[in-house]
Design an enzyme around this catalytic site. Structure first.
Site, short mmCIF file in Angstrom:
data_model
loop_
_atom_site.label_atom_id
_atom_site.label_comp_id
_atom_site.label_asym_id
_atom_site.label_seq_id
_atom_site.Cartn_x
_atom_site.Cartn_y
_atom_site.Cartn_z
N THR A 119 0.19 -7.69 -6.00
CA THR A 119 1.39 -7.28 -5.82
C THR A 119 2.29 -7.64 -4.78
O THR A 119 1.63 -8.50 -3.82
CB THR A 119 1.63 -5.58 -5.43
OG1 THR A 119 2.60 -5.16 -4.76
CG2 THR A 119 0.44 -5.53 -4.14
N TYR A 143 -1.93 0.60 0.44
CA TYR A 143 -2.21 0.17 -0.60
C TYR A 143 -2.11 -1.50 -0.53
O TYR A 143 -3.01 -2.17 -1.31
CB TYR A 143 -1.02 0.68 -1.67
CG TYR A 143 -0.78 -0.02 -2.94
CD1 TYR A 143 -1.68 -0.25 -3.80
CD2 TYR A 143 0.50 -0.82 -2.98
CE1 TYR A 143 -1.58 -0.84 -4.98
CE2 TYR A 143 0.89 -1.68 -3.97
CZ TYR A 143 -0.34 -1.63 -5.14
OH TYR A 143 -0.07 -2.31 -6.15
#
Length: 328
Positions: A119, A143
């Site tokens: 990501t 995250y």
């Protein structure tokens, strides 16, 4: 004859299921491994489903022995940034320990081709835009840090264990299969496009814009929305690349074009053919002003070219969400 099995871990989820669709279209045989905590059994349409958790080494060994995949695509992860702040332990357990368990099983089975869903959150706040792969990685939430740690493990496994990997750093995945067979379906939903479409469909009271005083062309955040089928295409190309002997590489996946929140809402209003209630609130902590990919490296390494623009994203998303009954 060599089998064409590809293990798609998290293949019952949003991006994983669209990748199974593309793998099957290119002659591969997807084998989905998913615990269905976020995935949907009805999304497994292009291959068998093997239910299991990525932290269950015994189950992984069984599935790898049965199907003998040529490569592994790893999508399975907890992804909600806000939840990662509330419960970092769950994210480290699932995303980090799960990935390390999967990697150990892969190495034991003699699999050396691994595609990892990462990501742009591994970069943190941008120093410059568009961001290329040399941008420093300083994630700002649990995250992003779990994904960054997995990237470091992949690099070390490559250096010392011979594992070859393609790390794909997504920007904002959006849109759906144009035939409406699968699409975005999270519970609870936190992504902008499904939330705005639900507002247009009257399934929620309205859509909230966080921050209108950013240094952008209309004061709202800029994001790089990329069609899920373009992401899926990049994954299939990454498999091809590794099976042809390609070396480990990390690549951005975005269109290179930024869209403001207001522009996104205008596009959704256009496809919905109706206005909907939009509210405004203060900025959210940790939201970057602009996140846009430099995708030159993915184009060069994979021969990849994004095919779909914002109109295609919003039209396919509208088609999917408007057909779907509320709550499934």
């Amino acid at each position: 004859m060599q089998n064409n099995n590809i293990l798609v871990v998290g293949g019952a989820g949003y991006i994983g299921s669209h990748t199974c669709l593309q793998l099957a279209a290119k002659g591969y045989q997807p084998v989905v491994y998913d615990n269905l905590s976020n995935g949907h059994e009805e999304f497994v349409k292009w291959g068998v489903l093997e239910k299991g958790d990525i932290r269950d080494r015994q189950r992984l060994d069984e599935v790898l022995a049965r199907h003998k995949p040529r490569a592994i695509l790893h999508f399975a992860a907890m992804i909600e940034v806000g939840e990662s702040v509330k419960d970092p332990a769950a994210f480290y357990d699932n995303n980090v320990i799960g990935t390390l368990t999967l990697l150990s099983a892969a190495l034991a089975a003699g699999i050396d081709a691994f595609v990892f869903s990462s990501t742009c959150a591994t970069y943190g706040l941008p120093d410059s835009v568009p961001m290329d792969e040399s941008h420093k990685q300083a994630p700002i939430n649990p995250y992003g840090r779990t994904k960054w740690i997995c990237e470091q493990a992949l690099k070390d496994y490559g250096l010392y264990k011979g594992l070859r990997s393609v790390i794909l750093r997504y920007f904002n995945a959006a849109g759906a299969d144009f035939e409406g067979r699968i699409g975005e379906w999270h519970e609870p939903e936190t992504h902008a496009i499904p939330l705005a479409i639900d507002a247009a469909l009257g399934r929620r009271e309205g859509f909230k814009v966080f921050g209108t005083d950013y240094d952008t062309r209309d004061g709202t955040c800029v994001r790089d929305y990329i069609h899920v089928l373009d992401l899926a295409d990049a994954h299939v190309r990454a498999v091809d690349y590794l099976l042809e002997g390609g070396e480990s590489v990390a690549l951005n996946l975005g269109t290179g074009t930024g869209t403001t929140v207001k522009e996104l809402l205008d596009a959704i209003e256009k496809v919905a053919k109706r206005p909907f209630n939009i509210g405004y609130a203060e900025r959210r902590e940790g939201d970057s002003t602009t996140l846009v990919a430099n995708n030159d490296k993915a184009r060069q390494v994979l021969g990849w070219e994004p095919q779909y623009d914002l109109a295609a994203i919003t039209e396919s998303a509208w088609n999917w969400h408007s057909r779907r009954n509320q709550g499934g």
